[in-house]
Design an enzyme around this catalytic site. Sequence first.
Site, short mmCIF file in Angstrom:
data_model
loop_
_atom_site.label_atom_id
_atom_site.label_comp_id
_atom_site.label_asym_id
_atom_site.label_seq_id
_atom_site.Cartn_x
_atom_site.Cartn_y
_atom_site.Cartn_z
N ASP A 288 60.49 57.04 44.80
CA ASP A 288 60.69 56.97 46.24
C ASP A 288 59.38 57.34 46.93
O ASP A 288 58.47 57.91 46.31
CB ASP A 288 61.82 57.94 46.66
CG ASP A 288 62.26 57.78 48.11
OD1 ASP A 288 62.02 56.71 48.69
OD2 ASP A 288 62.84 58.74 48.66
N HIS A 289 59.29 57.02 48.21
CA HIS A 289 58.11 57.34 49.01
C HIS A 289 58.37 58.60 49.83
O HIS A 289 59.30 58.63 50.63
CB HIS A 289 57.79 56.19 49.96
CG HIS A 289 57.32 54.94 49.28
ND1 HIS A 289 57.57 53.67 49.77
CD2 HIS A 289 56.61 54.77 48.13
CE1 HIS A 289 57.03 52.77 48.96
NE2 HIS A 289 56.45 53.42 47.96
N TYR A 456 62.94 56.59 52.75
CA TYR A 456 64.15 55.82 52.40
C TYR A 456 63.86 54.57 51.56
O TYR A 456 64.41 53.51 51.81
CB TYR A 456 64.93 55.40 53.66
CG TYR A 456 64.92 56.41 54.78
CD1 TYR A 456 65.30 57.74 54.56
CD2 TYR A 456 64.52 56.06 56.06
CE1 TYR A 456 65.30 58.67 55.58
CE2 TYR A 456 64.52 56.98 57.10
CZ TYR A 456 64.90 58.29 56.84
OH TYR A 456 64.88 59.21 57.85
N HIS A 457 63.04 54.74 50.52
CA HIS A 457 62.67 53.59 49.69
C HIS A 457 62.97 53.83 48.21
O HIS A 457 62.10 53.59 47.36
CB HIS A 457 61.19 53.27 49.86
CG HIS A 457 60.79 52.96 51.26
ND1 HIS A 457 59.50 53.14 51.73
CD2 HIS A 457 61.51 52.46 52.30
CE1 HIS A 457 59.45 52.77 53.00
NE2 HIS A 457 60.65 52.37 53.37
N PRO A 458 64.17 54.26 47.83
CA PRO A 458 64.44 54.52 46.42
C PRO A 458 64.52 53.23 45.61
O PRO A 458 65.10 52.24 46.05
CB PRO A 458 65.78 55.25 46.44
CG PRO A 458 66.47 54.70 47.67
CD PRO A 458 65.36 54.51 48.67
#
Length: 528
Positions: A288-289, A456-458
Amino acid sequence: MHDYVIVGAGSAGCALAARLTEDPAVRVLLIEAGPPDTEQALHIPVAFSQLYRTPFDWDYASGPEPALDGREIYVPRGRVLGGSSSLNAMIYIRGNPADYDEWAALGNDGWAYEDVLPYFRRAEDNERGENRYHGVGGPLSVSESRSMHPIVEAFVDACEQVGIPRNDDLNGATQEGAGRFQVTQRDGRRCSTAVAYLRPAVARGNVEVLTDARVHRILFDGTRAVGVEVARGGALETIRAEREVILSAGTYHSPQLLHLSGVGPADMFAPFGMECRHDLPVGQNLQDHLMLSFVVFTDKGSLISSATPEAFARYESEGRGPITSNGGEGGAFVRTRDGLAAPDVQFHMGGMLLHEEFLGVPFDDAYTFGPAVVKPSSRGQVTLRSPVPHARPRIVHNYLQTEDDRRSLIDGVRLNFEIHAAPALREWRRADFLVPASDSEADIMDFVQRRAHTVYHPVGTCAMGAVVDAELRVLGLEGVRVVDASVMPTITRGNTNAPTIMIGEKGADLIRGRAPLPREAAAEEVGA
């Protein structure tokens, strides 16, 4: 009977259902745990953060994150038709060509940048027109901001003042530099995958959509998936799939559904008294980021003070103005140190006060900007919390577990201080609200522990090469694929919605057995 049962009507699931049903002989059932996307706020761009912790949000939290002082991080995910494309900030970023070339180098044939570029182009209806990098006539509307908040121009100017070049197309020939993001909007309204893909597909008549229906597990006959068990209206029912079950439930839910079906790491099942049907590293490799935001008060106005009755009237009549803002209207991609092949940090800039993991109520005019580590080497995992299907999965991202990740974030924050102090942005500043005490490593890491948050980039929990093959089939099983962000073996540099839609596009061709779009098409179709 349905040929294909797709679990999850999100960014990939809607695209997949639409493409599969281009064949009129194919019958698709698309199952979504959440409701239809009829709520007005889902379609108003600036309202995106008001959708958090509503019935449209799974409203998850990670487990205690070791590098963040044991904090549990808020993790929103879309629980509605369109999935997270109905909740996100609509930023259209594809990632870096090196990301996809890395996938191919890991043994995933057909996923290099030149392989996937035609699918990005096929998906797009870009208002800039067609060229080597962009397409027109596709389902997904990609447009310029119709808000154009002046703080973003000040940010880009500030980036130039500290040596970051201007880049007018962050999805074009080069990713590096600062500029405005394009957005997934149509006439100033959100263009989710439910809007772009699903509505036209439903009109064809060969896709059925079940909403408010929770899939509990995949049903198998030996090693072959034959259907799913679904809870709907207070009752359990069995739904059969003639050809395949396809999981498009996302990076947290696709592995959870495989786990609930007995597919996953063998040692995970024993504590729950469950049988391991098939031993695979499902749920591992989570990426994630992580971002750190500066929040700064201004006397020059923000999106909050711009949300006037006149602005809403303009939005309704013209589809323009501050109500069309996606919050983070601009940003930059930067290599923070020598020796890197591609950017390690992405900046986001928004003309509004965003705090408390974007859950806090804005109370003054402010702007928010900061760096995210976009190529993390840290890895987390998604595991079962309980064998009860309605239980939330156990999520631990393990942010900043490597020295490289910590160095990228620290260097990114120091560069953020430079941008913050540059003349173009300094003139906007009234006073700091949430900013590290200094650019020392100790002060930065103290602030990170207390304030860093996800963007919110899983991805990665059903990765190609480990859980699925290059055609997205679950290894060692038949009749079941995964088509969503969880199949990414490594995370893309940038916002992940556009890559996830691309996976849905390409996944449909793989499932249909169609020849891949030719590499040359991206150039030849426009005479490049």
